[in-house]
Write an enzyme that holds these catalytic residues in place. Structure first.
Site, PDB file in Angstrom:
ATOM      1  N   HIS A   1      -8.836  26.767  18.059  1.00  0.00           N
ATOM      2  CA  HIS A   1      -8.790  27.837  19.061  1.00  0.00           C
ATOM      3  C   HIS A   1      -7.536  27.688  19.925  1.00  0.00           C
ATOM      4  CE1 HIS A   1      -9.866  30.409  22.447  1.00  0.00           C
ATOM      5  NE2 HIS A   1      -9.759  29.366  23.252  1.00  0.00           N
TER       6      HIS A   1
ATOM      7  N   ASP B   1      20.180  46.779  17.628  1.00  0.00           N
ATOM      8  CA  ASP B   1      19.182  45.935  16.967  1.00  0.00           C
ATOM      9  C   ASP B   1      19.331  44.542  17.559  1.00  0.00           C
ATOM     10  OD1 ASP B   1      17.494  44.526  15.089  1.00  0.00           O
ATOM     11  OD2 ASP B   1      17.816  46.186  13.690  1.00  0.00           O
TER      12      ASP B   1
ATOM     13  N   TRP C   1      -5.936  20.543  20.984  1.00  0.00           N
ATOM     14  CA  TRP C   1      -4.615  21.150  20.732  1.00  0.00           C
ATOM     15  C   TRP C   1      -3.497  20.257  21.263  1.00  0.00           C
ATOM     16  CZ3 TRP C   1      -0.382  23.036  23.526  1.00  0.00           C
ATOM     17  CH2 TRP C   1      -0.507  23.035  24.917  1.00  0.00           C
TER      18      TRP C   1
ATOM     19  N   SER D   1      10.232  28.837  13.592  1.00  0.00           N
ATOM     20  CA  SER D   1      10.174  30.275  13.861  1.00  0.00           C
ATOM     21  C   SER D   1      10.532  30.561  15.316  1.00  0.00           C
ATOM     22  CB  SER D   1       8.770  30.793  13.532  1.00  0.00           C
ATOM     23  OG  SER D   1       8.574  32.065  14.086  1.00  0.00           O
ATOM     24  N   SER D   2       9.966  29.776  16.232  1.00  0.00           N
ATOM     25  CA  SER D   2      10.248  29.990  17.654  1.00  0.00           C
ATOM     26  C   SER D   2      11.707  29.727  17.974  1.00  0.00           C
ATOM     27  CB  SER D   2       9.394  29.059  18.517  1.00  0.00           C
ATOM     28  OG  SER D   2       8.057  29.397  18.400  1.00  0.00           O
TER      29      SER D   2
ATOM     30  N   HIS E   1       4.758  20.989  29.121  1.00  0.00           N
ATOM     31  CA  HIS E   1       4.778  21.730  30.373  1.00  0.00           C
ATOM     32  C   HIS E   1       5.737  22.913  30.345  1.00  0.00           C
ATOM     33  CE1 HIS E   1       2.926  22.596  34.049  1.00  0.00           C
ATOM     34  NE2 HIS E   1       4.090  23.023  34.440  1.00  0.00           N
TER      35      HIS E   1
ATOM     36  N   GLU F   1       6.372  24.492  27.795  1.00  0.00           N
ATOM     37  CA  GLU F   1       5.633  25.411  26.921  1.00  0.00           C
ATOM     38  C   GLU F   1       4.694  26.310  27.737  1.00  0.00           C
ATOM     39  OE1 GLU F   1       5.541  26.201  23.730  1.00  0.00           O
ATOM     40  OE2 GLU F   1       3.671  27.350  23.797  1.00  0.00           O
TER      41      GLU F   1
ATOM     42  N   TYR G   1       5.228  27.387  30.639  1.00  0.00           N
ATOM     43  CA  TYR G   1       6.034  28.442  31.261  1.00  0.00           C
ATOM     44  C   TYR G   1       6.585  29.406  30.230  1.00  0.00           C
ATOM     45  CZ  TYR G   1       5.223  25.894  35.448  1.00  0.00           C
ATOM     46  OH  TYR G   1       4.581  25.289  36.493  1.00  0.00           O
TER      47      TYR G   1
ATOM     48  N   SER H   1       6.827  42.572  36.530  1.00  0.00           N
ATOM     49  CA  SER H   1       7.909  43.020  37.411  1.00  0.00           C
ATOM     50  C   SER H   1       8.469  44.377  37.009  1.00  0.00           C
ATOM     51  CB  SER H   1       9.051  41.987  37.408  1.00  0.00           C
ATOM     52  OG  SER H   1       8.561  40.748  37.842  1.00  0.00           O
TER      53      SER H   1
ATOM     54  N   HIS I   1       2.129  15.273  35.348  1.00  0.00           N
ATOM     55  CA  HIS I   1       0.933  15.685  36.096  1.00  0.00           C
ATOM     56  C   HIS I   1      -0.232  15.987  35.160  1.00  0.00           C
ATOM     57  CE1 HIS I   1       2.324  20.176  36.175  1.00  0.00           C
ATOM     58  NE2 HIS I   1       1.516  19.976  35.171  1.00  0.00           N
ATOM     59  N   HIS I   2       0.048  16.025  33.845  1.00  0.00           N
ATOM     60  CA  HIS I   2      -1.052  16.152  32.884  1.00  0.00           C
ATOM     61  C   HIS I   2      -1.670  14.796  32.577  1.00  0.00           C
ATOM     62  CE1 HIS I   2      -0.119  20.364  31.844  1.00  0.00           C
ATOM     63  NE2 HIS I   2       1.123  20.010  32.092  1.00  0.00           N
TER      64      HIS I   2
ATOM     65  N   THR J   1       6.842  30.145  42.557  1.00  0.00           N
ATOM     66  CA  THR J   1       5.772  30.982  42.023  1.00  0.00           C
ATOM     67  C   THR J   1       5.223  31.881  43.126  1.00  0.00           C
ATOM     68  OG1 THR J   1       5.252  29.105  40.614  1.00  0.00           O
ATOM     69  CG2 THR J   1       3.702  30.924  40.595  1.00  0.00           C
TER      70      THR J   1
ATOM     71  N   LYS K   1       7.372  34.872  43.745  1.00  0.00           N
ATOM     72  CA  LYS K   1       7.148  35.973  42.803  1.00  0.00           C
ATOM     73  C   LYS K   1       5.970  36.831  43.241  1.00  0.00           C
ATOM     74  CE  LYS K   1       9.281  34.498  38.644  1.00  0.00           C
ATOM     75  NZ  LYS K   1       9.895  35.798  38.486  1.00  0.00           N
TER      76      LYS K   1
ATOM     77  N   ARG L   1     -14.460  18.352  29.594  1.00  0.00           N
ATOM     78  CA  ARG L   1     -14.116  19.358  28.603  1.00  0.00           C
ATOM     79  C   ARG L   1     -14.307  18.786  27.198  1.00  0.00           C
ATOM     80  NH1 ARG L   1      -7.495  19.683  28.877  1.00  0.00           N
ATOM     81  NH2 ARG L   1      -7.801  21.212  27.247  1.00  0.00           N
TER      82      ARG L   1
END
Lengths: 381, 549, 188
Positions: free
Chosen positions: B90, B119, B155, B183-184, B267, B269, B271, B282, B316-317, B342, B345, B464
């Site tokens: 998932h 293009d 994950w 790909s990315s 991290h 990732e 963002y 925006s 921080h993770h 943040t 924004k 979790r």
């Protein structure tokens, strides 16, 4: 309570201890918020949590207040026409600076609490906590007391054929017992994968990492039972390795230590006598269910090739392999996932489980392994 | 897409293509094969978007399997081993298969149209980047049917659970991560090359729409961190197959090194999955407030600041792994600091709404939903930054609630908002307002019913990634499961909306589909012809730039 | 903007971007040794040096006592036991001390094992200096063999004041068979 009572209880002291401390058990969780807990640190953490929470609520009220006011007041359907401003340096500086100040205000108490949490000095008791797939091992380093703590919830409750008890999935066969008012230092490591030892009421969560040792501490004020769980995904039994900490008065703690030693002595005495097949099978089944079934499966069929079958094939039906069988259970098998149980299980348990494996599931070898044999194997080493 | 296709065949023969690659189209195959070999940014954009929609439903179905098992305490439907595969798949599918490709699809469609380019800069590479994805996810999904099952280590695939103790299919998982990563990276290179070189004359960087800006910064993040992900999975592959011990303590390695490397990727990732959403919101908020975006320049700087800070907060993770006190303090302070840009924004969006002339079409509803619920997720993020409190939150449902608030009503709502916003441009027809409103309100109720109670179950102590739980968590889990099903099935409304718009039922759209909208994409007809801006459109920064005075 | 101009620009941008990409790949590769160096310098993770260190200069601080706690455990997959003969020793910073460890192979084949050290609190790791340690290489023991091996160490005099107890944990893991041949008999 008298010392005599404790001694008489011997190995079966746990349920009794449960009864005595549950009366004074404190449940600090409201069921939907973080528990304030039972240590000075946990109450500080709770205070910190509530402070930040209310600051966040206040920010949300202001931000959403302005937002919803704008959404209602400046509806096009009410004939609002758009203003033309699109920047304002003063406002922009203000809403950069104000959050900075709020954050500093949050960081100051957080830093102070964190420093206390990291101060493990001057501990009274050191306990080595080892995470296994899927149980905890506790070793009281100064007292030569060492045991496993396994999930005590029966399979029938998990699979729904029996009503679930109050402490479903958060009850163990043998809890970590600690005295109140003394600083307990935990050393954490793991046998296989990363686990994490967490008891919310103590505000302690620390990873147990294989090959590495971590430390943390707590000091409980009130006797009680405090429950927690493994917090780091550690495989399929992750939900099934709970933690139970029983805080008792220092006097009761001393009695408990004695009872552990008495229990060990009783086990040792048990190792000296001849056990009947029924006794061995009964003890063996219990031991197998707790320590072996996760890998070798309750039906002994295993999960080959990682976890070989014991039913109808392999070592447990080979009459010539009895000595190997004993050695592997005692010392593990090099190069495989088979752990050594010689240090953590008693000779009686080991003899019983080997007997069980050689006679259950239709293996029916009729072979009996006596605790004394295991005892002498251990002593000859 | 039917109308698009028929139109395309007409358009192709008449249009002059600025780049040689485009000429490929005019002699190319027809039917299905045409989609396989297409190098057109709009067709590839559609492929990306449809692929991500399919993955959203695959990943969503897995979420429903999880929620079904968690409806009540006890093991009723699936075994823990399969449960772990579901949570892992998932997460992987939603992150790498749904959210990221959806943003790439939007970038493909809209970036050339917003900067006046014919293009993408590298059309054939663009085709290749897309087709890597179905291969990658085909491999990933096939692991579920392999011996020992699919990936079951979360994950975040922490070693040694994902190396020494992993199922045999792990090498295939690593291969699929590599393909998705390539790909990315290729997509990001293409986007950077397009933005830097194909802007219409006169358009400076500070004249670009915020969607283009946020994507430019996202593309740099991708270039910076995807190699780290590739490196970390390669080390896993070597530990598993070639006897190295990068992450194996027994061989002198360090399982914590894995976490440092993973989160150094992980991290930024996070963002990568939210910055383009900021860009979308925006655009939509000013459109339906009929007022220019407040603080364009500070929006750009805030995005850049968030991107830079994202490289300084990874640990921080991992506050509970035993980092020394000084390290914990550093990562706590740097994490708290992210709240500042943040916040800027969010304040800018609200200042845009203030004294506007606001209407509530479906794209606006999703954008407003984004602002409210992303803010909730952001505030719980500030709570998580406080280390002593994080010791209690870490690896509980409180964290699950936090990141789902920023990713579902955050990133996913922004994608939905974008789809409703640009659907008139893509199909020539407005999305149904009625169905869209049903979709929105049912999603809002579903998402909050699912994820809000998770704050409580987490605070009360539920870890979790567990297939079964203690009785005190039962009520909250039941609510979450009900909400999960409501949210999941509400997304079918979107499929209906999309089919209706593609089939051409509903209100026909003008070129300038939304009254308050700004940007070059609204100067071309709706639906946008297959080839747009073959000659660069005129652009006057003085009157058209979002940063004009 | 002419097409050729744009194409040259695209090529330039792609090359630059690829350079960044290659740089990041290099950075990722560099992170692994950098991490080890970083851990060794800062003691992050409680790692200690894996080769003999020189004695740290400075006076023996007789006024201060540090408790050194030695913890041992055997990982799965090795039928050995490891035991510290004195689980707790008290030393003065600056003083050179020795601790003995007993290795015994309880299995019925010759096998090799390696002890992996870890120190907590990790801030103390860089101040724990090992002159001689069985953990620098792996050991090989015959079936039933028992071996006592020393750890010679010094707590550097600059150990932070707040550290009163240093715990050194050894996890014993199966050794690498190929390496055993090369290093075998180091203590014979």
């Amino acid at each position: 309570m008298s010392r005599l009572t404790w001694a008489a209880l011997g190995a079966a002291s746990q349920p009794f201890l449960a009864a005595t401390v549950q009366a004074s058990s404190i449940n600090t969780s409201s069921g939907w918020n973080m528990p304030a807990g039972v240590t000075e640190i946990s109450r500080e953490v709770f205070g910190l949590h509530m402070t930040i929470f209310w600051i966040c609520v206040a920010i949300a009220v202001v931000v959403f207040g302005v937002m919803f006011y704008s959404l209602i007041a400046y509806r096009k359907s009410k004939g609002a026409s758009a203003a033309h401003f699109h920047e304002n340096t003063a406002v922009e500086i203000l809403w950069t600076a104000v959050p900075m100040v709020i954050l500093v205000l949050m960081a100051v108490p957080a830093t102070a609490t964190l420093k206390k949490m990291y101060d493990t000095s001057q501990a009274d008791i050191d306990i080595l906590v080892t995470g296994y797939q899927w149980r905890w091992g506790y070793e009281y380093l100064e007292n030569d007391v060492e045991f496993f703590s396994n999930l005590a919830t029966p399979r029938e409750q998990i699979h729904g054929s029996q009503a679930k008890g109050d402490n479903y999935l958060v009850e163990v066969d043998e809890a970590m017992v600690v005295p109140t008012g003394q600083k307990i230092r935990l050393l954490l490591t793991a046998n296989d994968v990363i686990h994490s030892w967490w008891v919310p009421d103590l505000a302690v969560k620390k990873d147990a990492i294989p090959g590495f040792v971590n430390e943390t501490w707590f000091e409980v004020d009130e006797p009680g039972v405090y429950r927690g769980q493994c917090a780091e995904l550690c495989g399929s039994g992750h939900a099934m390795m709970p933690i139970e900490v029983r805080a008792v008065t220092p006097e009761d703690y001393a009695v408990w230590l004695d009872s552990k030693r008495d229990a060990a002595a009783a086990e040792a005495a048990g190792a000296g006598r001849e056990w009947s097949m029924d006794e061995l099978m009964e003890r063996g089944e219990a031991t197998y269910t707790t320590y072996c079934a996760a890998c070798h499966q309750p039906d002994g069929k295993g999960v080959p090739p990682a976890f070989p079958a014991l039913a109808g094939e392999g070592i447990s039906v080979d009459p010539d392999a009895l000595e190997d069988h004993k050695k592997i259970v005692l010392h593990g098998k090099s190069g495989t996932a088979m752990a050594a149980f010689g240090e953590n299980l008693s000779p009686s348990e080991i003899a019983a489980v080997i007997t069980y494996e050689r006679n259950a599931w239709g293996n029916d070898s009729g072979e009996r392994v006596q605790p004394a044999e295991i005892q002498s194997m251990l002593e000859s080493e | 897409m039917a109308s698009d296709t028929s139109q395309a065949t007409v358009q192709v023969s008449t249009s002059a293509v600025a780049q040689g690659d485009g000429a490929h189209d005019s002699h190319g195959p027809t039917g299905i094969l045409r989609w396989v070999v297409t190098t057109n940014h709009k067709e590839i954009g559609s492929l990306y978007l449809l692929f991500s929609l399919a993955m959203l439903f695959v990943g969503g179905s897995m979420a429903l399997v999880i929620r079904t098992e968690l409806f009540q305490p006890g093991l009723q439907f699936i075994q823990p081993e399969f449960f772990n595969q579901m949570t892992t798949m998932h997460g992987l599918i939603m992150v790498f298969g749904a959210i990221m490709p959806a943003f790439v699809g939007l970038a493909n469609w809209m970036i050339p149209m917003q900067i006046g380019a014919p293009d993408m800069a590298l059309p054939r590479l663009n085709n290749f980047s897309f087709w890597l994805l179905p291969v990658a996810f085909g491999i990933l999904l096939s692991t579920l049917f392999m011996e020992g099952g699919g990936p079951n280590f979360g994950w975040t695939f922490y070693a040694p659970l994902s190396t020494t103790y992993a199922p045999p299919s792990t090498s295939f998982f690593i291969m699929s991560i590599h393909l998705a990563g390539i790909s990315s990276i290729l997509g990001a290179i293409n986007i950077i090359a397009t933005i830097f070189n194909l802007r219409t004359p006169g358009m400076r960087l500070m004249d670009m729409s915020l969607f283009v800006w946020t994507w430019l910064i996202t593309a740099f993040l991708l270039i910076a961190v995807m190699p780290v992900l590739a490196g970390v999975v390669t080390m896993m592959l070597m530990d598993i197959n070639f006897g190295t011990s990068f992450f194996n303590a027994a061989g002198g390695g360090d399982p914590v090194l894995f976490q440092h490397l993973f989160w150094f990727f992980g991290h930024p990732e996070v963002y990568i999955m939210i910055l383009p959403a900021f860009g979308i919101v925006s655009l939509i908020v000013p459109t339906f407030a009929r007022k220019r975006l407040f603080g364009y320049a500070s929006m750009v700087y805030a995005t850049a600041a968030i991107a830079l800070l994202s490289f300084l907060v990874w640990a921080h993770h991992m506050f509970t792994v035993g980092i020394p006190l000084v390290g914990e303090l550093f990562f706590m302070y740097s994490t708290m600091l992210i709240a500042v840009p943040t916040g800027v924004k969010i304040f800018n969006w609200i200042a845009t709404l203030f004294r506007g002339s606001i209407s509530f079409e479906v794209p606006m509803l999703f954008a407003l939903g984004f602002i409210v619920m992303f803010t909730i997720g952001g505030l719980s993020g500030v709570m998580l930054a406080i280390v002593p409190a994080d010791f209690q939150y870490h690896d509980t449902y409180f964290v699950v609630a936090h990141f789902h608030y920023v990713l579902v009503p955050g990133a996913l709502f922004a994608i939905m908002a974008a789809a409703y916003y640009w659907m008139p441009k893509w199909t020539g027809y407005y999305a149904s307002e009625t169905l869209g409103k049903w979709h929105f309100w049912l999603s809002v109720i579903g998402v909050n019913l699912t994820f809000f109670p998770m704050h409580f179950s987490g605070l009360a102590g539920m870890p979790r990634r567990i297939p079964d739980y203690a009785l005190q968590f039962a009520d909250f889990n039941m609510l979450s499961s009900i909400g999960g099903f409501l949210f999941g099935f509400s997304q079918l409304i979107f499929v209906w909306v999309l089919i209706k718009a593609i089939r051409g039922s509903g209100e026909k759209a003008h070129a300038h589909a939304w009254e308050g909208a700004d940007g070059l994409e609204w100067t071309v007809p709706s639906p946008a012809p297959l080839h747009t801006f073959d000659t660069p459109p005129p652009f006057d920064p003085l009157t058209e730039s979002p940063s004009r005075h | 903007m002419s097409t050729t101009h744009a194409r040259a620009g695209v090529r330039r941008t792609v090359i630059r971007t690829l350079c960044v990409l290659v740089g990041m790949v290099g950075f990722t590769l560099a992170l692994i040794p950098l991490y080890d160096v970083f851990c060794e310098i800062t003691g992050l993770n409680g790692k200690t040096a894996n080769s003999a260190q020189v004695v740290s200069a400075g006076e023996v601080d007789e006024s201060r006592e540090v408790r050194v706690q030695l913890v041992t455990r055997t990982g799965t997959g090795l039928s050995w036991q490891l035991q510290a003969l004195d689980p707790v020793i008290t030393v003065h910073p600056g003083e050179i001390s020795q601790a003995m460890f007993r290795f015994s192979n309880r299995g019925d084949i010759t096998s090799s094992g390696k002890a992996v050290p870890s120190i907590t609190p990790s801030a103390g790791a860089e101040h724990f200096r090992k002159m001689e340690c069985f953990c620098f290489q792996q050991q090989s023991l015959m079936a039933g063999e028992t071996l006592e091996l020393p750890l010679v160490f010094q707590i550097a005099p600059d150990l932070p004041e707040h550290i009163e107890t240093l715990t050194l944990a050894y996890s014993l893991y199966p050794g690498d068979e190929d390496e055993t041949v090369a290093l075998g008999g180091a203590y014979d």
